[in-house]
Design an enzyme around this catalytic site. Structure first.
Site, short mmCIF file in Angstrom:
data_model
loop_
_atom_site.label_atom_id
_atom_site.label_comp_id
_atom_site.label_asym_id
_atom_site.label_seq_id
_atom_site.Cartn_x
_atom_site.Cartn_y
_atom_site.Cartn_z
N THR A 9 0.82 -1.18 0.00
CA THR A 9 0.00 0.00 0.00
C THR A 9 0.85 1.23 0.00
OG1 THR A 9 -1.65 -1.13 1.18
CG2 THR A 9 -1.75 1.24 1.28
N THR A 64 2.17 -14.79 5.90
CA THR A 64 0.79 -14.31 6.05
C THR A 64 0.37 -14.46 7.50
OG1 THR A 64 0.14 -16.51 5.34
CG2 THR A 64 -0.05 -14.74 3.76
#
Lengths: 391, 391
Positions: B180, B391
């Site tokens: 991001t 993750t």
């Protein structure tokens, strides 16, 4: 493939003429008679000189020979390069007693350098003696067209009385030297060019146009199909099915052999609203560097799939409807947004991702369209090979 | 940047609340008064919950606070995730005595996992005491929003009596239309939201929308500009120029800090027939894995540039008109198709490609349009970081 059937009425050769080093770098296909032919070329707007000449020569639907060199792509070489490609055709034509317009030339390798024509002229001096009809000749041809490929790509299949043989090269849709994906298909079936061309286009659309190694489109991609007619007519549906099977096989072989790749990825996107949505989404996911590195690391990273699906800006996706399946058949494991990630069998999914063939299905919703594509993982090997390839 | 000016009328904080580990993971911006505000968000069709809430809260052009966590992106988390984003706003609102609709939330990190709200609620218990007006507080905020960034991204500039400060983060999943990219810009200039919004959009289009690390578009990209008005009116042209300078600086900082990157690439494409052709070509080249690995390897690979230019299928390019310049100013070196590659100073070009900032210009022809984009090289480090990111 253990055994390859040869096609009656064709000869091949593959040999070293010293374009760059001692590996096989020059090869050809020669049919006993002019063939009905079809061809599909790169969409790159700066196509190589051989592609430009090939487009001219295929116009009448007839070809009798193919001449290929590796180690140099003859791309971005100006009018001199075009003349070199035409000269390669003339060398074959004169040696073998056929018209130059019946020869399709291909070159694959480094871009932006003129071909060493003195080497090629010398190498082509005795072409009529180089050609032969044995399996060894065919395999030599398959080897001579390779660049960074780690293995030969070849397949044969019977359709009624006829034989179809396909050869391909490519370590991806593109290679380090941008060299290219090339495929040559030969048959003794009797099928007119006007039928072959759309049939080949359909097969390519479902096979070579469905693979990707690195999103880079070569300037030289070429697929050619030659039909010499010796075996007479065949069932066209059976032939097209065989052709599709063969092109999918060869396409998967190219994706599997992608630069630095450790695994082949087969991805189906289903439940799409349109065929375009299915294909755009499949390409977006299979090309995403973050998905490709996650698969390399056997990481069942739901988030990266979501991101890659969501960057297809033209279509809205409801994440609540989204399902991703890992593996195939009875082993298939599921991920969706409703699941608690802490209770998902991530370790089992990771095991499926560690295999040399990774099967994935993404269900976008309840639409009727689906598409399948093939790709490979992104590894340090890809970077290493491409960063240190010498121009 | 050695010295950062703070903006009067704003407070900041950045601290660790233990979302994942011991690094700073929670930060905020608080203005003394409601601010005129503008914001630009990701084009990803599966935006994160904070982006959805942020879009609602910016609608009236007013914001007073920003709350950000790293380590978890709160994306693809369903209605529960939306509620979590709203709750983050309420925590700030209650602590600081403002309306929740004046708070813009951001989250960045792993996708597809619910936020650990108990940790966040506990971390937000004494927010009014965490905020402070010193440079240290501002720097802590800049640090708290980082994920895989290797360094803080911050800049300040004076416009008349007013100050403009900008903070950004981002190192991967970067093709901002998006790990991001987040950027927060604060000023004490008095400029209404209706003027700020198009001004910010123009600045973003020439900066954050011109960088790419890996073609992957995050679900969480957010750029926000807050103007508290304390310094009164400013010259709008001067302010917009400062804003553009700042967003370009921060965008370049993001590209330079791309995951695994060893160098910043600045690429200008000129001589294009349309602005679209210039931008599509620049993006095609700066995103090409084969160009990126060639630059990593300092390989002046003319062929790879030609390929990447030619895969912009919508525009025809005449390779005879194509010129590529390496370096800038007096050091600039040229490559074109007419040159004999054996006489080109490839070693000198390679030296220019070894620097930490690589300048390139591609001249397509004689058209009037040009565009500049920024990117980075593709290295084994990018693959390693993303294959083994947990993750």
């Amino acid at each position: 493939m253990e055994h390859i059937d040869i096609v009656p009425g064709f000869s091949w050769f593959g040999k070293n003429i010293g374009i760059k080093d001692k590996t096989l770098d020059f090869g050809g296909i020669l049919a006993d008679v002019p063939c009905q032919a079809a061809a599909v070329f790169t969409k790159n707007t700066i196509p190589g000189a051989p592609v430009q000449v090939g487009r001219e020569h295929i116009k009448d639907g007839l070809l009798q020979a193919v001449i290929v060199n590796s180690k140099n792509a003859n791309v971005a070489t100006g009018t001199g390069g075009l003349e070199d490609a035409r000269r390669m055709c003339r060398l074959v034509a004169e040696s073998c007693g056929i018209a130059p317009e019946l020869v399709l030339p291909s070159s694959t390798g480094v871009i932006g350098r003129r071909l060493p024509m003195e080497v090629i002229v010398k190498g082509a001096a005795s072409l009529q003696d180089d050609f032969g009809k044995t399996e060894r000749h065919l395999l030599n041809f398959a080897d001579a067209i390779m660049t960074t490929d780690t293995r030969r790509k070849i397949m044969s299949v019977k359709v009624g009385n006829a034989t179809l043989v396909g050869v391909a090269k490519g370590a991806g849709m593109i290679e380090p030297n941008m060299a290219t994906m090339l495929s040559y298909l030969m048959t003794d079936a009797a099928i007119p060019s006007a039928v072959l061309q759309p049939m080949l286009q359909r097969a390519v659309n479902k096979s070579f146009n469905r693979i990707s190694v690195d999103t880079d489109t070569s300037t030289s991609d070429t697929v050619v199909l030659l039909a010499n007619g010796l075996a007479g007519a065949v069932d066209l549906e059976a032939f097209e099915a065989a052709l599709q099977e063969m092109t999918v096989y060869l396409a998967k072989e190219i994706a599997r052999d992608g630069e630095g790749a450790t695994k082949l990825i087969e991805l189906k996107v289903s439940g799409a609203k349109t065929a375009e949505q299915a294909l755009l989404t499949a390409k977006s996911v299979v090309n995403s560097p973050l998905v490709k590195t996650a698969i390399y690391g056997a990481d069942p990273n739901w988030g990266r799939f979501v991101m890659a699906i969501g960057k297809v800006f033209a279509y809205q996706v409801d994440v609540a409807e989204l399902v991703i399946y890992f593996g195939q058949g009875a082993e298939r494991l599921k991920l969706d947004a409703a699941m608690d990630m802490n209770e998902v069998p991530l370790d089992d999914i990771s095991e499926l991702l560690k295999r040399s063939e990774v099967f994935l299905e993404i269900v976008l919703g309840s639409g009727p369209y689906s598409e399948t594509v093939w790709g490979c993982d992104l590894t340090e090997g890809y970077v290493h090979e491409n960063a240190h390839y010498t121009t």
